[in-house]
Design a protein around this motif. Structure first.
Motif, PDB file in Angstrom:
ATOM      1  N   PRO A  34       0.401  -1.208  -0.055  1.00 40.93           N
ATOM      2  CA  PRO A  34       0.246  -0.326  -0.210  1.00 40.93           C
ATOM      3  C   PRO A  34       0.560   1.696  -0.166  1.00 40.93           C
ATOM      4  CG  PRO A  34      -0.982  -1.753   1.932  1.00 40.93           C
ATOM      5  CD  PRO A  34       0.544  -2.210   0.763  1.00 40.93           C
ATOM      6  N   CYS A  69       1.671   2.726  -3.740  1.00 40.88           N
ATOM      7  CA  CYS A  69       1.093   3.061  -4.017  1.00 40.88           C
ATOM      8  C   CYS A  69       0.117   4.086  -4.023  1.00 40.88           C
ATOM      9  CB  CYS A  69      -0.297   1.536  -4.265  1.00 40.88           C
ATOM     10  SG  CYS A  69       0.473  -0.114  -4.536  1.00 40.88           S
ATOM     11  N   ALA A  70       0.612   4.471  -5.382  1.00 38.28           N
ATOM     12  CA  ALA A  70      -0.744   6.572  -4.689  1.00 38.28           C
ATOM     13  C   ALA A  70      -2.104   6.809  -5.010  1.00 38.28           C
ATOM     14  CB  ALA A  70       0.058   7.641  -6.021  1.00 38.28           C
ATOM     15  N   GLN A  71      -2.216   7.527  -4.016  1.00 33.67           N
ATOM     16  CA  GLN A  71      -4.029   7.406  -3.540  1.00 33.67           C
ATOM     17  C   GLN A  71      -5.028   8.292  -5.527  1.00 33.67           C
ATOM     18  OE1 GLN A  71      -4.474   9.016  -0.198  1.00 33.67           O
ATOM     19  NE2 GLN A  71      -6.912   9.042  -0.207  1.00 33.67           N
ATOM     20  N   GLU A 127     -10.041   5.026   1.496  1.00 36.27           N
ATOM     21  CA  GLU A 127      -8.654   5.589   0.622  1.00 36.27           C
ATOM     22  C   GLU A 127      -8.235   4.222   0.111  1.00 36.27           C
ATOM     23  OE1 GLU A 127      -4.244   5.500   2.276  1.00 36.27           O
ATOM     24  OE2 GLU A 127      -4.803   6.416   4.080  1.00 36.27           O
ATOM     25  N   ARG A 149      -6.398   2.940  -2.719  1.00 35.02           N
ATOM     26  CA  ARG A 149      -4.940   3.120  -3.562  1.00 35.02           C
ATOM     27  C   ARG A 149      -4.148   2.393  -4.480  1.00 35.02           C
ATOM     28  NH1 ARG A 149      -0.352   5.807  -0.840  1.00 35.02           N
ATOM     29  NH2 ARG A 149      -2.125   6.881   0.770  1.00 35.02           N
ATOM     30  N   ALA A 191      -6.888  -2.434  -5.940  1.00 33.17           N
ATOM     31  CA  ALA A 191      -6.423  -1.485  -4.804  1.00 33.17           C
ATOM     32  C   ALA A 191      -6.707  -2.454  -3.551  1.00 33.17           C
ATOM     33  CB  ALA A 191      -7.343  -0.433  -5.602  1.00 33.17           C
TER      34      ALA A 191
END
Length: 272
Positions: free
Chosen positions: A132, A135-137, A152, A154, A172
């Motif tokens: 997590p 990984c970009a949001q 949230e 990601r 995700a």
């Protein structure tokens, strides 16, 4: 957001017993989905009411839900009736109503954990994905899906919604963070998994360039493991088929260690 009056998600939605297997809950406008209150929240509340209605505390094994109308945000009323099936299994039928009209119904199967001589099997191995933190949001547009602000998300792959991709799969890491609800740190149990199973956009969305309405008509959830501590959950949703105005998505939810927690299926109407 309603102030917590009970532990867990029940407190977030002010789930209150009113007697004789009946409860009320409030889903405010911040939980608005594509065309009504977030479907996963409605499913989670049905599951929580079923657990409360069972004669004894048993793990949730499966959920079979149908939307019977178009719910709205605001107060939902629930009625539940439990039936024992042998010594180890119970089925609880739950209905959600608004203004005296049924909007959803579910059969929730609960079952005792019993010793078995058959070797345990944990399913296929987990996919290899970034953590997590790597990984970009990704944020769902709040003007389209206000409920997206409670998650949230990601992405753990390069496939994103509304990009005209050849892929019909979204993957995700998802964490529930309801504003003002204090739910951060809640265990990943059956009600929480019901919400997370509906956290991502429909798996058809990567193939599209503009959003269309795909309301859920039927939702099923099958539990594969005991609840785990609060953590991001890897959610993978795949479009199994689309045609004739209908679309079916299959979703799996995994813990950070790769353990399969639950699998879900949604049957959707295609209104675009």
């Amino acid at each position: 957001m309603t102030q917590l009056t009970a532990p867990g998600l029940a407190g977030v939605f002010d789930l209150t017993a009113t007697g004789d297997g009946r409860h009320t809950a409030r889903v405010d406008e911040t939980w608005q989905g594509w065309s009504g209150p977030h479907g996963g929240v409605v499913a989670a509340l049905l599951v929580e009411v079923a657990v409360r209605a069972a004669a004894e505390p048993l793990p949730v094994r499966a959920v079979d839900l149908r939307f019977l109308g178009r719910p709205a945000t605001g107060v939902l009323e629930f009625a539940a009736a439990a039936t024992a099936v042998g010594r180890n299994t119970a089925v609880v039928d739950v209905r959600a109503e608004q203004g005296g009209v049924a909007v959803a119904a579910a059969a929730v199967t609960l079952g005792r954990t019993v010793p078995s001589e058959i070797a345990a099997y944990a399913g296929t191995p987990a996919p290899e994905v970034p953590t997590p933190e790597e990984c970009a949001q990704f944020r769902l547009p709040p003007e389209i899906v206000p409920a997206g602000a409670h998650f949230e998300i990601r992405p753990a792959s390069d496939v994103l919604p509304l990009t005209g991709s050849a892929e019909r799969e979204l993957r995700a890491w998802v964490t529930l963070r309801p504003k003002g609800g204090g739910a951060t740190g809640l265990p990943i149990d059956a009600p929480m998994l019901a919400i997370l199973a509906d956290a991502l956009p429909p798996a058809l969305f990567p193939a599209l360039r503009a959003p269309v309405a795909l309301p859920t008509v039927a939702f099923s959830l099958h539990l594969h493991a005991e609840p785990v501590a609060a953590q991001p959950v890897l959610v993978t949703t795949v479009n199994a088929s689309t045609g004739g105005g209908w679309s079916v998505d299959d979703t799996e939810l995994r813990a950070g260690d790769g353990r399969l927690l639950a699998a879900a299926r949604q049957t959707r109407r295609v209104l675009g």
